[in-house]
Scaffold this motif. Structure first.
Motif, PDB file in Angstrom:
ATOM      1  N   LEU A   1       0.820  -1.217   0.000  1.00  0.00           N
ATOM      2  CA  LEU A   1       0.000   0.000   0.000  1.00  0.00           C
ATOM      3  C   LEU A   1       0.848   1.258   0.000  1.00  0.00           C
ATOM      4  O   LEU A   1       0.444   2.285  -0.562  1.00  0.00           O
ATOM      5  N   LYS A   2       2.015   1.209   0.620  1.00  0.00           N
ATOM      6  CA  LYS A   2       2.931   2.354   0.590  1.00  0.00           C
ATOM      7  C   LYS A   2       3.314   2.707  -0.843  1.00  0.00           C
ATOM      8  O   LYS A   2       3.628   3.862  -1.144  1.00  0.00           O
TER       9      LYS A   2
ATOM     10  N   VAL B   1      -0.754   3.393  -3.027  1.00  0.00           N
ATOM     11  CA  VAL B   1      -1.501   4.618  -2.737  1.00  0.00           C
ATOM     12  C   VAL B   1      -0.950   5.815  -3.514  1.00  0.00           C
ATOM     13  O   VAL B   1      -1.721   6.545  -4.159  1.00  0.00           O
TER      14      VAL B   1
ATOM     15  N   LYS C   1      -1.958   5.632  -7.091  1.00  0.00           N
ATOM     16  CA  LYS C   1      -3.417   5.678  -7.276  1.00  0.00           C
ATOM     17  C   LYS C   1      -3.976   4.451  -7.987  1.00  0.00           C
ATOM     18  O   LYS C   1      -4.986   4.516  -8.680  1.00  0.00           O
TER      19      LYS C   1
ATOM     20  N   GLU D   1      -9.586   2.507   3.992  1.00  0.00           N
ATOM     21  CA  GLU D   1      -8.531   3.523   3.953  1.00  0.00           C
ATOM     22  C   GLU D   1      -8.020   3.768   2.535  1.00  0.00           C
ATOM     23  O   GLU D   1      -7.729   4.916   2.150  1.00  0.00           O
ATOM     24  N   ALA D   2      -7.912   2.697   1.743  1.00  0.00           N
ATOM     25  CA  ALA D   2      -7.260   2.790   0.437  1.00  0.00           C
ATOM     26  C   ALA D   2      -8.193   3.170  -0.703  1.00  0.00           C
ATOM     27  O   ALA D   2      -7.742   3.669  -1.743  1.00  0.00           O
TER      28      ALA D   2
ATOM     29  N   HIS E   1      -8.024   6.301  -2.743  1.00  0.00           N
ATOM     30  CA  HIS E   1      -6.801   6.419  -3.548  1.00  0.00           C
ATOM     31  C   HIS E   1      -6.807   5.470  -4.744  1.00  0.00           C
ATOM     32  O   HIS E   1      -5.776   5.273  -5.392  1.00  0.00           O
TER      33      HIS E   1
ATOM     34  N   VAL F   1      -7.282   2.217  -4.752  1.00  0.00           N
ATOM     35  CA  VAL F   1      -6.683   0.912  -4.456  1.00  0.00           C
ATOM     36  C   VAL F   1      -7.731   0.006  -3.818  1.00  0.00           C
ATOM     37  O   VAL F   1      -8.454   0.428  -2.910  1.00  0.00           O
TER      38      VAL F   1
END
Length: 260
Positions: free
Chosen positions: A129-130, A133, A136, A175-176, A179, A181
């Protein structure tokens, strides 16, 4: 409908045997660049890498203990150096642990299952995810199990880890999502792999197993691999934050088919 994953950069943890190998093969067949994470049996990894490259694909073999945060970061940095990032993570690595009733279980053994199945999945998802995100885009596909909802005597660590993976995935998906994801789970039922050969190779235990599966057959690794490819592709682009069960109906409680 055409699923095209050409050029997509994929990491499959525990990808050199069983379900992981089948998933890695399925992604490579769709044109993806496949990194195979492993901890043991490097020769099996080498065989898969050679197979994919010979067929015209791109592949890497990456040894790492997924419960070790530093090892995970080093593995993702290798993918960065080779391919410039990652598009799809399949968190497949996991263990059942040794059967033990809760009051007889050894804390260290119980914790090892959690460290690999839950903490390991988180560490890999975190690293992926780092990278996803900021770009995108990306998909994190966590391997859960029917035992995220079905209790299993003697395996409280395993069931706890898989239920944890499910809820972790929902939170990460929340959370993702803004973005671009996606994060979701694939949950296998009873699948014919070497790790559970003792069950499906014995006529009596196999007969009992089939009573738990409404479709009347054990699953094959390819059943999971094909669905993993679909879920990671744009075909499933509107699916996130949920678990897709691939279990022949095991979670449909077949024992109630004849009434309560």
């Amino acid at each position: 409908m055409d699923i095209d994953l050409t050029g997509k950069r994929v990491l499959v943890t525990g990808g050199n045997s069983g379900l992981g190998a089948a998933i890695a093969k399925a992604f490579s067949a769709e044109g993806a660049c496949v990194a195979i994470n492993y901890l043991v049996n490097p020769e099996e990894t080498d065989t898969l890498v050679k197979q994919f490259v010979t067929a015209g694909g791109k592949a890497l073999g990456l040894m790492a203990d997924i419960s070790d945060a530093e090892a995970i970061e080093a593995m993702f940095e290798e993918i960065d150096e080779a391919w410039g990032g990652i598009d799809i993570l399949v968190n497949n690595a996991g263990i059942d642990g040794h059967a033990a009733l809760g009051w007889e279980a050894e804390p260290d053994a119980w914790g090892k299952v959690i460290d690999i199945n839950l903490k390991g999945a988180f560490l890999c998802a975190r690293a992926a995810l780092k990278r996803m995100v900021p770009q995108k885009s990306g998909v994190v596909l966590n391997t859960s199990s029917v035992h995220e909802v079905i209790a299993w005597t003697g395996y409280s660590a395993y069931t706890a880890s898989k239920a944890g993976v499910s809820m972790m995935s929902k939170s990460l998906a929340q959370e993702a999502a803004p973005h671009g994801v996606r994060v979701l789970c694939i949950a296998p039922g009873a699948i014919r792999t070497p790790i559970n050969k003792a069950v499906w190779s014995d006529p009596e235990t196999y007969k009992d197993l089939l009573t738990k599966i409404p479709l009347g057959r054990i699953g094959e690794a390819e059943d999971i691999a094909r669905m993993a490819v679909v879920l990671a592709s744009d075909v499933a682009g509107y699916i996130t934050g949920t678990t897709v069960f691939v279990d022949g109906g095991m979670t449909d409680y077949p024992s109630f088919a004849h009434g309560g």
